[in-house]
Design an enzyme around this catalytic site. Sequence first.
Site, mmCIF file in Angstrom:
data_model
loop_
_atom_site.group_PDB
_atom_site.id
_atom_site.type_symbol
_atom_site.label_atom_id
_atom_site.label_comp_id
_atom_site.label_asym_id
_atom_site.label_seq_id
_atom_site.Cartn_x
_atom_site.Cartn_y
_atom_site.Cartn_z
ATOM 1 N N ASP A 8 0.625 -0.983 -0.047
ATOM 2 C CA ASP A 8 0.266 0.363 -0.048
ATOM 3 C C ASP A 8 1.244 1.214 0.024
ATOM 4 O OD1 ASP A 8 -2.093 1.410 0.529
ATOM 5 O OD2 ASP A 8 -1.663 1.630 2.828
ATOM 6 N N LEU A 9 0.380 2.779 0.041
ATOM 7 C CA LEU A 9 0.906 3.551 -0.559
ATOM 8 C C LEU A 9 0.781 4.437 0.741
ATOM 9 C CD1 LEU A 9 3.113 5.554 -1.927
ATOM 10 C CD2 LEU A 9 0.866 6.441 -2.928
ATOM 11 N N ASP A 10 -0.096 5.167 0.613
ATOM 12 C CA ASP A 10 -0.389 5.852 2.107
ATOM 13 C C ASP A 10 -0.428 5.116 3.544
ATOM 14 O OD1 ASP A 10 -0.538 8.025 0.174
ATOM 15 O OD2 ASP A 10 -2.958 7.628 -0.221
ATOM 16 N N THR A 16 1.440 9.942 3.550
ATOM 17 C CA THR A 16 0.577 10.625 3.202
ATOM 18 C C THR A 16 -1.178 10.531 4.198
ATOM 19 O OG1 THR A 16 0.295 9.578 1.658
ATOM 20 C CG2 THR A 16 1.827 11.142 1.258
ATOM 21 N N LYS A 44 -9.460 4.977 5.272
ATOM 22 C CA LYS A 44 -7.851 4.597 4.565
ATOM 23 C C LYS A 44 -8.469 3.543 4.050
ATOM 24 C CE LYS A 44 -4.900 6.458 9.024
ATOM 25 N NZ LYS A 44 -4.004 5.639 9.481
ATOM 26 N N ALA A 114 -5.220 3.043 -3.609
ATOM 27 C CA ALA A 114 -6.175 3.330 -3.901
ATOM 28 C C ALA A 114 -6.042 4.825 -4.412
ATOM 29 C CB ALA A 114 -7.099 3.423 -2.751
ATOM 30 N N GLU A 168 0.067 -3.419 5.044
ATOM 31 C CA GLU A 168 -0.838 -2.656 5.440
ATOM 32 C C GLU A 168 -1.058 -1.644 5.800
ATOM 33 O OE1 GLU A 168 -3.610 -0.685 3.746
ATOM 34 O OE2 GLU A 168 -3.963 -1.138 1.533
HETATM 35 P P1 B16 Z 1 -6.615 9.927 -4.068
HETATM 36 P P2 B16 Z 1 -3.939 3.808 -0.072
HETATM 37 C C1 B16 Z 1 -5.903 6.277 -0.102
HETATM 38 O O1 B16 Z 1 -4.288 5.583 -0.572
HETATM 39 C C2 B16 Z 1 -5.624 6.669 0.689
HETATM 40 O O2 B16 Z 1 -5.190 5.617 2.108
HETATM 41 C C3 B16 Z 1 -7.296 7.026 0.828
HETATM 42 O O3 B16 Z 1 -7.338 7.785 2.290
HETATM 43 C C4 B16 Z 1 -7.607 7.915 -0.361
HETATM 44 O O4 B16 Z 1 -8.846 8.150 0.380
HETATM 45 C C5 B16 Z 1 -7.687 6.876 -1.374
HETATM 46 O O5 B16 Z 1 -6.023 6.519 -1.345
HETATM 47 C C6 B16 Z 1 -7.563 7.833 -2.561
HETATM 48 O O6 B16 Z 1 -6.827 8.636 -2.848
HETATM 49 O O7 B16 Z 1 -7.853 11.004 -3.692
HETATM 50 O O8 B16 Z 1 -5.262 10.561 -3.830
HETATM 51 O O9 B16 Z 1 -7.351 9.420 -5.047
HETATM 52 O O10 B16 Z 1 -3.795 3.718 1.241
HETATM 53 O O11 B16 Z 1 -5.031 3.414 -1.143
HETATM 54 O O12 B16 Z 1 -2.337 3.854 -0.421
HETATM 55 MG MG MG Z 2 -3.014 3.512 3.668
#
Ligand code: B16
Ligand code: MG
Length: 218
Positions: A8-10, A16, A44, A114, A168
């Site tokens: 996963d990234l965030d 972030t 999240k 996501a 994750e």
């Molecule tokens: P964006 P992940 C997710 O990233 C975030 O955790 C979530 O808070 C965010 O709404 C979603 O990406 C969409 O992000 O608005 O930048 O398209 O945790 O799956 O890496």
């Molecule tokens: Mg995440």
Amino acid sequence: MIRGLLFDLDGVLVDTAKYHFLAWQRMASALGIPFGHKENEQLKGVSRRESLERILAWGKLTLPEPEMQHWMDLKNQWYLEYVEHMDPQEVLPGVRSFLADARAQGYLIGLGSASKNAIPLLKKVDLFSYFDAIVDGHVVTESKPHPAVFLEGAKLLALLPEQCVVFEDAVAGVEAAKRGGMRCIGMGRQEELPLADKVISGFENQTVSGLLAGLSLL
Ligand code: B16
Ligand code: MG
């Protein structure tokens, strides 16, 4: 045998998650909807549109599509302003050496996020070159806990789900990995990620072989 690692990234590679929180909080405040860390936990790993839908539902508000679009654009604009200053120093502790070790050991590396901002963010913090496959919010529209983001990642790496381990930080993300038939290492606190096969607080002092041995996966 495990051959691929899906990240996963965030909240896993970069911090972030706090900027998503600030941007959603700013929007909720403008709409008069209370929004704190408890609510944020439930967003999240959840897509931008579904996050907005959940916040509006908490505030018992419904908006026509053009207004929904307006708030999603504004939230993203604020988020991008917050992450603008990020640089390679803001990669979470231990991540870069963990990825380098994984590559050196011959593991395939994929991203399952996501976020629609994943690729520019990876480039900004200089992590892009570690990845063999990227699945982001442009590739898959189903939100975690739907397993699509990780299933697609395994497919792009030409691996079966059982050959992959997911990393994750989100409840929804751990559920997505488990629903996809993958082992999952949770990043954070054990009591918040009860479905994970193992939970660690971060990548500092961790190696792929050490982690997989701990799960009897070597
Ligand atoms: P964006 P992940 C997710 O990233 C975030 O955790 C979530 O808070 C965010 O709404 C979603 O990406 C969409 O992000 O608005 O930048 O398209 O945790 O799956 O890496
Ligand atoms: Mg995440």
